[in-house]
Design an enzyme around this catalytic site. Structure first.
Site, PDB file in Angstrom:
ATOM      1  N   ASP A   1      71.432 -23.728 -18.655  1.00  0.00           N
ATOM      2  CA  ASP A   1      72.395 -23.362 -19.707  1.00  0.00           C
ATOM      3  C   ASP A   1      73.811 -23.904 -19.500  1.00  0.00           C
ATOM      4  O   ASP A   1      74.793 -23.184 -19.707  1.00  0.00           O
ATOM      5  CB  ASP A   1      72.457 -21.838 -19.838  1.00  0.00           C
ATOM      6  CG  ASP A   1      71.148 -21.234 -20.288  1.00  0.00           C
ATOM      7  OD1 ASP A   1      70.170 -21.974 -20.479  1.00  0.00           O
ATOM      8  OD2 ASP A   1      71.094 -20.001 -20.443  1.00  0.00           O
TER       9      ASP A   1
ATOM     10  N   LYS B   1      65.272 -21.652 -25.133  1.00  0.00           N
ATOM     11  CA  LYS B   1      64.823 -20.265 -25.006  1.00  0.00           C
ATOM     12  C   LYS B   1      65.642 -19.338 -25.898  1.00  0.00           C
ATOM     13  O   LYS B   1      66.713 -19.704 -26.375  1.00  0.00           O
ATOM     14  CB  LYS B   1      64.912 -19.808 -23.545  1.00  0.00           C
ATOM     15  CG  LYS B   1      66.296 -19.922 -22.919  1.00  0.00           C
ATOM     16  CD  LYS B   1      66.248 -19.693 -21.419  1.00  0.00           C
ATOM     17  CE  LYS B   1      67.601 -19.884 -20.755  1.00  0.00           C
ATOM     18  NZ  LYS B   1      68.585 -18.854 -21.101  1.00  0.00           N
TER      19      LYS B   1
ATOM     20  N   CYS C   1      71.149 -15.726 -16.385  1.00  0.00           N
ATOM     21  CA  CYS C   1      70.061 -16.686 -16.598  1.00  0.00           C
ATOM     22  C   CYS C   1      69.662 -17.436 -15.333  1.00  0.00           C
ATOM     23  O   CYS C   1      68.485 -17.745 -15.150  1.00  0.00           O
ATOM     24  CB  CYS C   1      70.438 -17.651 -17.725  1.00  0.00           C
ATOM     25  SG  CYS C   1      70.602 -16.804 -19.318  1.00  0.00           S
TER      26      CYS C   1
END
Length: 234
Positions: free
Chosen positions: A11, A124, A176
């Site tokens: 990310d 995601k 994450c």
């Protein structure tokens, strides 16, 4: 087993980086040089990027919930295990500012990243009702490929290339990165988080996160450790 490592870069997106990210993680952009060094290593069999890729009506967005329980960072809501078809199983979902909406600049990887080095990208959090911090599964541990909210089964991708070890870096260390690393270890891969290659949403949380990672069979290593030199040596 032969040493066949993979790199997962979590990310590294505009919305998670200062100065303009809607959910900017302090120092998030500063880890790009280390990540690029890893991306150019010839030791990795597979290099994976992950992206939050949310619809506008995602359950984690504070603005999608009624007042007064809709303050980003502060408020929580109960969410159901819809993918596992267990509606009575619930968990607390922290609410966030709107971030990484599909096909927006905020969802794109930052320009500083050498993105041409990635082999595959995992998108995601694409199901409105499902939170995904991990690139492997939703927050209840369900594999959510297809109907759930991720575009591919990452564990299968790694196994298909006989990956033995997984190195994880990116944003954010306390969400994450942590959940992706724990899922990797649970899936059977020897897993490392490179400490200098992450930053956290909540300042001061990293020591607690390291304990959780260690308890989940993830090794937290330094960029100068023997494990890191193993993949940074040509």
């Amino acid at each position: 087993m032969a040493f066949k490592p993979a790199l997962i870069v979590v990310d590294m997106q505009n919305d998670f980086c200062p100065p303009n990210g809607s959910l900017a993680v302090s120092g998030g952009r500063d880890i790009a040089p280390l990540i690029n060094k890893l991306l150019h290593s010839q030791q990795f069999v597979l290099k994976v990027a992950t992206q939050d890729f949310h619809p506008k009506d995602h359950i984690s967005f504070a603005s999608n919930h009624p007042e007064p329980n809709n303050k980003p960072f502060e408020c929580f809501v109960d969410v159901q295990n819809v993918i596992g078809n267990k509606p009575n199983e619930t968990m607390k979902q922290r609410l966030w500012p709107v971030h990484c909406v599909q096909d927006t600049l905020g969802a794109a990887l930052i320009d500083e990243l050498d993105s041409d080095q990635f082999d595959i990208t995992v998108r995601k959090g694409m199901n409105s009702d499902v939170e995904m911090y991990s690139a492997f599964s939703d927050s209840f541990g369900n594999l959510t490929a297809g109907a759930g909210g991720v575009n591919l089964d990452l564990a299968d991708e790694l196994r298909g290339r006989d990956i033995s070890h997984v190195y994880v870096v990116g944003l954010a260390g306390d969400y994450c990165v942590k959940d992706t690393a724990l899922s990797s270890a649970k899936a059977g891969f020897t897993t490392y988080v490179i400490e200098e290659g992450q930053r956290c949403v909540d300042s001061g949380s990293w020591e607690e996160i390291k304990t959780a990672l260690t308890q989940g069979s993830v090794s937290v290593i330094g960029s100068e450790s023997d494990e890191s030199r193993r993949i940074l040596t040509a």
